[in-house]
Scaffold this motif. Structure first.
Motif, mmCIF file in Angstrom:
data_model
loop_
_atom_site.group_PDB
_atom_site.id
_atom_site.type_symbol
_atom_site.label_atom_id
_atom_site.label_comp_id
_atom_site.label_asym_id
_atom_site.label_seq_id
_atom_site.Cartn_x
_atom_site.Cartn_y
_atom_site.Cartn_z
ATOM 1 N N ALA A 196 21.526 12.321 10.631
ATOM 2 C CA ALA A 196 22.127 10.989 10.513
ATOM 3 C C ALA A 196 21.026 10.078 9.994
ATOM 4 N N GLU A 197 21.418 9.014 9.300
ATOM 5 C CA GLU A 197 20.388 8.133 8.723
ATOM 6 C C GLU A 197 20.968 6.749 8.478
ATOM 7 N N GLY A 198 20.322 5.712 9.005
ATOM 8 C CA GLY A 198 20.774 4.355 8.740
ATOM 9 C C GLY A 198 20.690 4.066 7.251
ATOM 10 N N MET B 108 -1.793 6.605 3.092
ATOM 11 C CA MET B 108 -1.679 8.068 3.301
ATOM 12 C C MET B 108 -0.284 8.553 2.896
ATOM 13 N N VAL B 109 0.750 7.811 3.347
ATOM 14 C CA VAL B 109 2.131 8.190 2.999
ATOM 15 C C VAL B 109 2.314 8.133 1.481
ATOM 16 N N ASN B 110 1.792 7.085 0.875
ATOM 17 C CA ASN B 110 1.875 6.917 -0.580
ATOM 18 C C ASN B 110 1.285 8.154 -1.288
ATOM 19 N N LEU C 274 16.809 13.860 14.792
ATOM 20 C CA LEU C 274 17.796 13.466 13.776
ATOM 21 C C LEU C 274 17.238 13.571 12.357
ATOM 22 N N LYS C 275 15.934 13.664 12.244
ATOM 23 C CA LYS C 275 15.335 13.877 10.904
ATOM 24 C C LYS C 275 15.272 15.376 10.585
ATOM 25 N N ASP C 276 15.508 16.164 11.598
ATOM 26 C CA ASP C 276 15.576 17.630 11.505
ATOM 27 C C ASP C 276 14.391 18.302 10.793
ATOM 28 N N GLU D 195 -3.739 1.469 5.988
ATOM 29 C CA GLU D 195 -4.355 2.785 5.749
ATOM 30 C C GLU D 195 -3.305 3.888 5.903
ATOM 31 N N ASN D 196 -2.478 3.763 6.939
ATOM 32 C CA ASN D 196 -1.408 4.740 7.155
ATOM 33 C C ASN D 196 -0.455 4.751 5.960
ATOM 34 N N ALA D 197 -0.124 3.563 5.455
ATOM 35 C CA ALA D 197 0.800 3.470 4.316
ATOM 36 C C ALA D 197 0.191 4.130 3.078
ATOM 37 N N PRO E 72 0.819 -1.221 0.000
ATOM 38 C CA PRO E 72 0.000 0.000 0.000
ATOM 39 C C PRO E 72 0.854 1.273 0.000
ATOM 40 N N LYS E 73 2.069 1.175 0.521
ATOM 41 C CA LYS E 73 2.959 2.352 0.560
ATOM 42 C C LYS E 73 3.439 2.743 -0.826
ATOM 43 N N ASN E 74 3.572 1.766 -1.714
ATOM 44 C CA ASN E 74 4.255 2.044 -2.983
ATOM 45 C C ASN E 74 3.445 1.722 -4.226
ATOM 46 N N GLN F 144 8.425 16.431 3.569
ATOM 47 C CA GLN F 144 9.294 15.470 4.267
ATOM 48 C C GLN F 144 8.393 14.548 5.092
ATOM 49 N N VAL F 145 8.598 13.246 4.915
ATOM 50 C CA VAL F 145 7.904 12.234 5.721
ATOM 51 C C VAL F 145 8.952 11.583 6.611
ATOM 52 N N SER F 146 8.697 11.556 7.895
ATOM 53 C CA SER F 146 9.641 10.862 8.793
ATOM 54 C C SER F 146 8.972 10.763 10.154
ATOM 55 N N ARG F 147 9.661 10.184 11.145
ATOM 56 C CA ARG F 147 9.154 10.296 12.503
ATOM 57 C C ARG F 147 9.432 11.706 13.011
ATOM 58 N N ALA G 67 5.170 15.451 7.542
ATOM 59 C CA ALA G 67 4.253 14.390 7.962
ATOM 60 C C ALA G 67 5.011 13.325 8.728
ATOM 61 N N ALA G 68 4.324 12.744 9.711
ATOM 62 C CA ALA G 68 4.959 11.727 10.560
ATOM 63 C C ALA G 68 3.860 10.919 11.221
ATOM 64 N N PRO G 69 4.230 9.742 11.732
ATOM 65 C CA PRO G 69 3.220 8.998 12.490
ATOM 66 C C PRO G 69 2.807 9.799 13.720
ATOM 67 N N SER G 70 1.561 9.679 14.087
ATOM 68 C CA SER G 70 1.079 10.330 15.299
ATOM 69 C C SER G 70 1.972 9.909 16.467
ATOM 70 N N GLY H 163 17.229 5.206 5.299
ATOM 71 C CA GLY H 163 16.339 6.251 4.818
ATOM 72 C C GLY H 163 15.382 5.704 3.777
ATOM 73 N N LEU H 164 14.475 4.830 4.250
ATOM 74 C CA LEU H 164 13.505 4.221 3.321
ATOM 75 C C LEU H 164 12.663 5.266 2.610
ATOM 76 N N THR H 165 12.407 6.381 3.286
ATOM 77 C CA THR H 165 11.566 7.413 2.658
ATOM 78 C C THR H 165 12.205 7.926 1.367
ATOM 79 N N VAL H 166 13.530 7.852 1.294
ATOM 80 C CA VAL H 166 14.220 8.307 0.079
ATOM 81 C C VAL H 166 13.897 7.346 -1.075
#
Ligand code: UDP
Length: 321
Positions: free
Chosen positions: A214-216, A197-199, A122-124, A193-195, A54-56, A115-118, A146-149, A218-221
Protein backbone atom coordinates in the motif's frame (compact mmCIF):
# COMPACT_ATOMS: atom_id res chain seq x y z
CA UNK A 1 -6.42 3.22 1.73
CA UNK A 2 -7.24 2.52 -1.88
CA UNK A 3 -10.65 1.04 -1.07
CA UNK A 4 -12.52 2.50 1.91
CA UNK A 5 -13.95 -0.01 4.36
CA UNK A 6 -15.96 0.10 7.60
CA UNK A 7 -12.89 1.07 9.64
CA UNK A 8 -11.88 3.98 7.44
CA UNK A 9 -15.47 5.25 7.37
CA UNK A 10 -15.52 5.13 11.15
CA UNK A 11 -12.27 7.12 11.24
CA UNK A 12 -13.71 9.73 8.84
CA UNK A 13 -16.82 10.05 11.00
CA UNK A 14 -14.60 10.67 14.02
CA UNK A 15 -12.41 13.25 12.26
CA UNK A 16 -15.03 15.09 10.19
CA UNK A 17 -16.29 17.42 12.97
CA UNK A 18 -12.73 18.61 13.61
CA UNK A 19 -12.09 19.20 9.93
CA UNK A 20 -15.39 21.06 9.48
CA UNK A 21 -13.79 24.31 10.67
CA UNK A 22 -11.24 24.32 7.87
CA UNK A 23 -11.72 26.51 4.79
CA UNK A 24 -10.08 24.04 2.45
CA UNK A 25 -9.01 20.40 2.43
CA UNK A 26 -6.06 19.18 0.41
CA UNK A 27 -5.97 15.51 -0.54
CA UNK A 28 -3.19 13.84 -2.51
CA UNK A 29 -5.62 11.73 -4.60
CA UNK A 30 -9.27 12.09 -5.57
CA UNK A 31 -9.84 8.53 -4.26
CA UNK A 32 -8.74 9.59 -0.78
CA UNK A 33 -11.38 12.31 -0.31
CA UNK A 34 -13.55 11.42 2.69
CA UNK A 35 -17.27 11.02 2.28
CA UNK A 36 -19.35 13.88 3.61
CA UNK A 37 -16.98 16.81 3.08
CA UNK A 38 -18.19 20.04 1.48
CA UNK A 39 -17.25 19.49 -2.15
CA UNK A 40 -16.08 22.97 -3.10
CA UNK A 41 -13.64 23.05 -0.17
CA UNK A 42 -11.82 20.00 -1.54
CA UNK A 43 -8.59 20.38 -3.47
CA UNK A 44 -6.64 17.50 -4.91
CA UNK A 45 -2.92 18.07 -5.14
CA UNK A 46 -0.31 15.34 -5.22
CA UNK A 47 2.93 15.80 -3.27
CA UNK A 48 5.94 17.08 -5.14
CA UNK A 49 9.73 17.00 -4.95
CA UNK A 50 12.28 19.80 -4.76
CA UNK A 51 14.67 19.49 -7.69
CA UNK A 52 17.38 21.49 -5.95
CA UNK A 53 17.38 19.75 -2.56
CA UNK A 54 20.30 17.50 -1.58
CA UNK A 55 18.00 14.55 -2.35
CA UNK A 56 17.46 15.52 -5.97
CA UNK A 57 20.24 17.88 -7.09
CA UNK A 58 22.49 16.79 -9.96
CA UNK A 59 25.54 14.77 -8.90
CA UNK A 60 28.34 13.87 -11.29
CA UNK A 61 28.94 10.11 -11.58
CA UNK A 62 32.39 10.31 -9.88
CA UNK A 63 30.77 12.11 -6.92
CA UNK A 64 28.06 9.44 -6.80
CA UNK A 65 30.83 6.83 -6.54
CA UNK A 66 32.64 8.87 -3.89
CA UNK A 67 29.49 9.16 -1.77
CA UNK A 68 28.75 5.45 -2.08
CA UNK A 69 32.35 4.72 -1.10
CA UNK A 70 32.05 7.06 1.89
CA UNK A 71 29.05 5.13 3.21
CA UNK A 72 30.91 1.84 2.67
CA UNK A 73 28.81 0.43 -0.18
CA UNK A 74 31.48 0.68 -2.89
CA UNK A 75 35.25 0.53 -2.96
CA UNK A 76 36.84 3.95 -2.77
CA UNK A 77 37.47 5.53 -6.21
CA UNK A 78 40.17 7.74 -4.67
CA UNK A 79 40.79 11.38 -5.38
CA UNK A 80 37.17 12.56 -5.58
CA UNK A 81 35.49 14.17 -2.59
CA UNK A 82 31.98 13.01 -1.54
CA UNK A 83 30.53 16.50 -1.67
CA UNK A 84 27.13 18.03 -2.36
CA UNK A 85 25.26 21.31 -1.80
CA UNK A 86 23.26 21.59 1.40
CA UNK A 87 19.69 22.87 1.52
CA UNK A 88 20.95 26.29 2.61
CA UNK A 89 23.41 26.44 -0.30
CA UNK A 90 26.56 25.79 1.75
CA UNK A 91 28.93 22.97 0.81
CA UNK A 92 28.26 19.59 2.40
CA UNK A 93 30.25 16.38 2.59
CA UNK A 94 29.25 12.79 3.30
CA UNK A 95 31.41 11.50 6.14
CA UNK A 96 29.23 9.02 7.99
CA UNK A 97 29.10 5.36 7.05
CA UNK A 98 25.93 3.34 6.63
CA UNK A 99 25.30 0.28 8.79
CA UNK A 100 25.76 -2.37 6.15
CA UNK A 101 24.92 -6.00 5.93
CA UNK A 102 27.01 -7.17 2.98
CA UNK A 103 29.67 -9.74 2.21
CA UNK A 104 31.68 -7.33 0.10
CA UNK A 105 31.27 -3.91 -1.48
CA UNK A 106 29.36 -3.47 -4.71
CA UNK A 107 31.67 -4.24 -7.69
CA UNK A 108 32.06 -1.27 -10.07
CA UNK A 109 30.41 -3.14 -12.96
CA UNK A 110 27.45 -4.45 -10.93
CA UNK A 111 23.98 -3.86 -12.32
CA UNK A 112 22.00 -2.49 -9.43
CA UNK A 113 18.35 -3.03 -8.49
CA UNK A 114 17.44 -0.62 -5.69
CA UNK A 115 14.59 -0.06 -3.29
CA UNK A 116 14.76 2.89 -0.88
CA UNK A 117 12.10 3.03 1.81
CA UNK A 118 11.61 2.68 5.55
CA UNK A 119 12.06 -0.82 7.01
CA UNK A 120 8.32 -1.37 6.91
CA UNK A 121 6.23 -4.42 6.03
CA UNK A 122 4.01 -2.35 3.74
CA UNK A 123 7.05 -1.50 1.62
CA UNK A 124 7.66 -5.24 1.35
CA UNK A 125 11.47 -5.30 1.22
CA UNK A 126 11.22 -8.96 2.21
CA UNK A 127 9.10 -9.74 -0.84
CA UNK A 128 11.68 -8.07 -3.04
CA UNK A 129 14.46 -10.06 -1.39
CA UNK A 130 12.51 -13.29 -2.04
CA UNK A 131 11.93 -12.21 -5.63
CA UNK A 132 15.67 -11.67 -6.01
CA UNK A 133 16.45 -15.05 -4.49
CA UNK A 134 14.03 -16.83 -6.80
CA UNK A 135 14.67 -15.13 -10.13
CA UNK A 136 18.02 -13.35 -10.22
CA UNK A 137 20.70 -15.82 -11.21
CA UNK A 138 22.89 -13.46 -13.27
CA UNK A 139 26.01 -12.88 -11.14
CA UNK A 140 26.32 -9.25 -12.24
CA UNK A 141 22.93 -8.20 -10.80
CA UNK A 142 22.97 -6.87 -7.24
CA UNK A 143 20.08 -5.90 -4.98
CA UNK A 144 20.43 -2.90 -2.66
CA UNK A 145 17.78 -2.33 0.00
CA UNK A 146 18.26 0.97 1.77
CA UNK A 147 16.35 2.66 4.57
CA UNK A 148 16.87 5.07 7.42
CA UNK A 149 18.62 3.50 10.37
CA UNK A 150 15.74 2.09 12.49
CA UNK A 151 17.05 3.78 15.63
CA UNK A 152 16.51 7.14 13.95
CA UNK A 153 12.79 6.80 13.15
CA UNK A 154 11.04 7.18 16.50
CA UNK A 155 7.52 6.86 15.08
CA UNK A 156 8.33 3.58 13.34
CA UNK A 157 8.93 1.03 16.12
CA UNK A 158 8.51 -1.91 13.74
CA UNK A 159 11.58 -0.93 11.72
CA UNK A 160 14.05 -2.87 13.83
CA UNK A 161 11.88 -6.01 13.67
CA UNK A 162 11.53 -5.80 9.88
CA UNK A 163 15.27 -5.30 9.49
CA UNK A 164 16.12 -8.24 11.74
CA UNK A 165 13.76 -10.49 9.73
CA UNK A 166 15.46 -9.36 6.55
CA UNK A 167 18.87 -9.95 8.09
CA UNK A 168 17.91 -13.50 9.04
CA UNK A 169 16.74 -14.26 5.50
CA UNK A 170 19.92 -12.68 4.15
CA UNK A 171 22.05 -15.00 6.31
CA UNK A 172 20.23 -18.02 4.90
CA UNK A 173 20.78 -17.04 1.27
CA UNK A 174 23.24 -19.13 -0.70
CA UNK A 175 26.72 -17.70 -0.50
CA UNK A 176 26.58 -16.60 -4.13
CA UNK A 177 23.26 -14.75 -3.62
CA UNK A 178 24.32 -13.25 -0.31
CA UNK A 179 27.32 -11.68 -2.04
CA UNK A 180 24.86 -9.82 -4.30
CA UNK A 181 22.48 -8.47 -1.68
CA UNK A 182 23.32 -5.35 0.32
CA UNK A 183 21.19 -4.08 3.20
CA UNK A 184 22.02 -0.47 4.06
CA UNK A 185 20.70 1.43 7.07
CA UNK A 186 21.48 5.08 6.48
CA UNK A 187 22.39 7.41 9.36
CA UNK A 188 19.91 10.22 9.95
CA UNK A 189 22.08 12.41 12.23
CA UNK A 190 22.36 15.00 9.47
CA UNK A 191 19.31 15.07 7.18
CA UNK A 192 21.10 16.80 4.29
CA UNK A 193 23.87 14.21 4.43
CA UNK A 194 21.29 11.41 4.55
CA UNK A 195 19.50 12.93 1.54
CA UNK A 196 22.77 13.06 -0.42
CA UNK A 197 23.24 9.34 0.31
CA UNK A 198 19.74 8.56 -1.03
CA UNK A 199 20.44 10.75 -4.06
CA UNK A 200 23.67 8.87 -4.84
CA UNK A 201 21.99 5.48 -4.41
CA UNK A 202 19.16 6.41 -6.76
CA UNK A 203 21.61 7.75 -9.35
CA UNK A 204 23.72 4.57 -9.15
CA UNK A 205 20.71 2.28 -9.68
CA UNK A 206 19.94 0.63 -13.01
CA UNK A 207 16.37 -0.15 -11.99
CA UNK A 208 14.46 1.30 -9.04
CA UNK A 209 11.70 -0.73 -7.44
CA UNK A 210 8.87 0.28 -5.11
CA UNK A 211 7.20 -2.99 -4.21
CA UNK A 212 4.74 -1.47 -1.76
CA UNK A 213 1.66 -3.37 -0.64
CA UNK A 214 0.00 0.00 0.00
CA UNK A 215 1.29 3.51 -0.62
CA UNK A 216 -0.04 7.00 0.07
CA UNK A 217 2.01 8.62 -2.69
CA UNK A 218 5.47 7.12 -2.80
CA UNK A 219 7.94 9.99 -3.01
CA UNK A 220 10.73 7.53 -3.77
CA UNK A 221 9.02 6.84 -7.10
CA UNK A 222 9.06 10.52 -8.14
CA UNK A 223 12.66 10.80 -6.92
CA UNK A 224 13.74 7.88 -9.09
CA UNK A 225 11.77 9.13 -12.10
CA UNK A 226 13.33 12.60 -11.74
CA UNK A 227 16.74 10.90 -12.04
CA UNK A 228 15.65 9.31 -15.35
CA UNK A 229 15.48 5.85 -13.87
CA UNK A 230 13.09 3.14 -14.96
CA UNK A 231 10.90 2.51 -11.90
CA UNK A 232 8.95 -0.69 -11.33
CA UNK A 233 6.16 -0.10 -8.84
CA UNK A 234 3.07 -1.82 -7.53
CA UNK A 235 -0.19 -0.54 -8.95
CA UNK A 236 -1.31 0.87 -5.59
CA UNK A 237 -2.06 4.28 -4.10
CA UNK A 238 -0.16 7.23 -5.55
CA UNK A 239 2.33 5.07 -7.43
CA UNK A 240 -0.27 4.51 -10.16
CA UNK A 241 -0.72 8.29 -10.52
CA UNK A 242 2.98 8.75 -11.12
CA UNK A 243 3.87 5.93 -13.48
CA UNK A 244 2.07 5.44 -16.76
CA UNK A 245 2.60 1.74 -17.30
CA UNK A 246 4.88 1.01 -20.23
CA UNK A 247 5.45 4.72 -20.90
CA UNK A 248 7.16 6.24 -17.89
CA UNK A 249 7.87 3.11 -15.87
CA UNK A 250 6.26 -0.23 -15.17
CA UNK A 251 3.29 -1.03 -12.91
CA UNK A 252 2.76 -4.50 -11.52
CA UNK A 253 -0.94 -5.17 -10.91
CA UNK A 254 -0.60 -7.46 -7.92
CA UNK A 255 1.94 -6.23 -5.35
CA UNK A 256 2.41 -9.81 -4.11
CA UNK A 257 3.25 -11.21 -7.56
CA UNK A 258 6.96 -12.02 -7.27
CA UNK A 259 7.07 -13.55 -10.71
CA UNK A 260 5.69 -10.38 -12.34
CA UNK A 261 8.16 -8.18 -10.46
CA UNK A 262 11.02 -10.50 -11.43
CA UNK A 263 10.05 -10.37 -15.10
CA UNK A 264 9.51 -6.60 -15.14
CA UNK A 265 12.91 -5.93 -13.55
CA UNK A 266 14.68 -8.42 -15.82
CA UNK A 267 13.17 -6.93 -18.96
CA UNK A 268 14.55 -3.52 -18.02
CA UNK A 269 17.98 -4.79 -17.08
CA UNK A 270 18.28 -6.78 -20.28
CA UNK A 271 17.02 -3.95 -22.50
CA UNK A 272 18.97 -0.78 -21.64
CA UNK A 273 17.45 1.10 -24.61
CA UNK A 274 13.92 0.52 -23.27
CA UNK A 275 15.08 1.36 -19.75
CA UNK A 276 16.52 4.64 -21.04
CA UNK A 277 13.33 5.43 -22.96
CA UNK A 278 11.14 4.86 -19.90
CA UNK A 279 13.57 6.79 -17.71
CA UNK A 280 13.50 9.70 -20.09
CA UNK A 281 9.72 9.81 -20.17
CA UNK A 282 9.69 9.45 -16.38
CA UNK A 283 11.74 12.59 -15.94
CA UNK A 284 9.47 14.51 -18.30
CA UNK A 285 6.43 13.34 -16.35
CA UNK A 286 7.96 14.59 -13.09
CA UNK A 287 8.78 17.92 -14.71
CA UNK A 288 5.17 18.23 -15.91
CA UNK A 289 3.44 17.18 -12.69
CA UNK A 290 5.48 16.47 -9.60
CA UNK A 291 7.96 19.31 -9.07
CA UNK A 292 7.40 21.90 -6.35
CA UNK A 293 6.92 24.57 -9.03
CA UNK A 294 3.84 22.73 -10.32
CA UNK A 295 2.24 22.85 -6.86
CA UNK A 296 3.22 26.49 -6.33
CA UNK A 297 0.71 27.77 -8.88
CA UNK A 298 -1.99 25.55 -7.40
CA UNK A 299 -1.31 26.77 -3.87
CA UNK A 300 -1.40 30.37 -5.08
CA UNK A 301 -4.81 29.60 -6.56
CA UNK A 302 -5.94 27.91 -3.34
CA UNK A 303 -4.80 30.73 -1.07
CA UNK A 304 -6.19 33.29 -3.50
CA UNK A 305 -9.58 31.60 -3.43
CA UNK A 306 -9.67 31.91 0.36
CA UNK A 307 -8.91 35.61 0.47
CA UNK A 308 -11.81 38.00 0.82
CA UNK A 309 -11.92 40.87 -1.71
CA UNK A 310 -10.78 43.27 1.07
CA UNK A 311 -7.69 41.20 1.82
CA UNK A 312 -6.90 40.90 -1.85
CA UNK A 313 -7.01 44.68 -2.25
CA UNK A 314 -4.87 45.18 0.88
CA UNK A 315 -2.21 42.82 -0.37
CA UNK A 316 -2.19 44.56 -3.75
CA UNK A 317 -1.56 47.85 -2.02
CA UNK A 318 1.27 46.41 0.07
CA UNK A 319 3.24 44.18 -2.27
CA UNK A 320 6.12 43.75 0.16
CA UNK A 321 3.90 42.39 2.92
N1 UDP B 1 14.19 8.58 2.73
C1 UDP B 1 15.18 9.36 3.32
N2 UDP B 1 16.23 8.75 3.89
C2 UDP B 1 16.37 7.40 3.91
C3 UDP B 1 15.38 6.61 3.28
C4 UDP B 1 14.28 7.23 2.71
O1 UDP B 1 15.11 10.60 3.30
O2 UDP B 1 17.36 6.91 4.46
C5 UDP B 1 13.08 9.31 2.12
C6 UDP B 1 12.79 8.95 0.68
O3 UDP B 1 13.80 9.49 -0.14
C7 UDP B 1 11.42 9.59 0.53
C8 UDP B 1 10.82 9.43 1.92
O4 UDP B 1 11.88 9.07 2.79
O5 UDP B 1 11.55 10.96 0.23
C9 UDP B 1 9.77 8.34 1.98
O6 UDP B 1 8.60 8.83 1.42
P1 UDP B 1 7.58 7.87 0.69
O7 UDP B 1 6.44 8.72 0.24
O8 UDP B 1 8.26 7.07 -0.37
O9 UDP B 1 7.13 6.84 1.82
P2 UDP B 1 6.67 7.02 3.37
O10 UDP B 1 7.90 6.73 4.18
O11 UDP B 1 6.17 8.42 3.54
O12 UDP B 1 5.64 5.97 3.56
Amino acid sequence: VDRPNALTREAWDFLRPYAAEADAYVFSRREYVWDGLVGDKVWVMPPSIDAFSPKNQELDPPVVDAILAAIGLQPSPGGIAPVYRRGDGSPGRVDRRAELLQEAPLPPDARVVLQVSRWDRLKDPHGLLECFELFFTDPSIHLVLAAPSPAAVADDPEGAVVLSTLARTWRYLSEEKRRRVHLASLPMNDLDENAAMVNALQRRADVIVQKSIAEGFGLTVAEGMWKEKPVVGSRVGGIQDQIVDGESGVLVDDPHDLDAFGQAIHRLIEDPARAARLGNAARRRVIDRFLAVNRLAEYVELVGSLMTPAQTTASRKAPTA
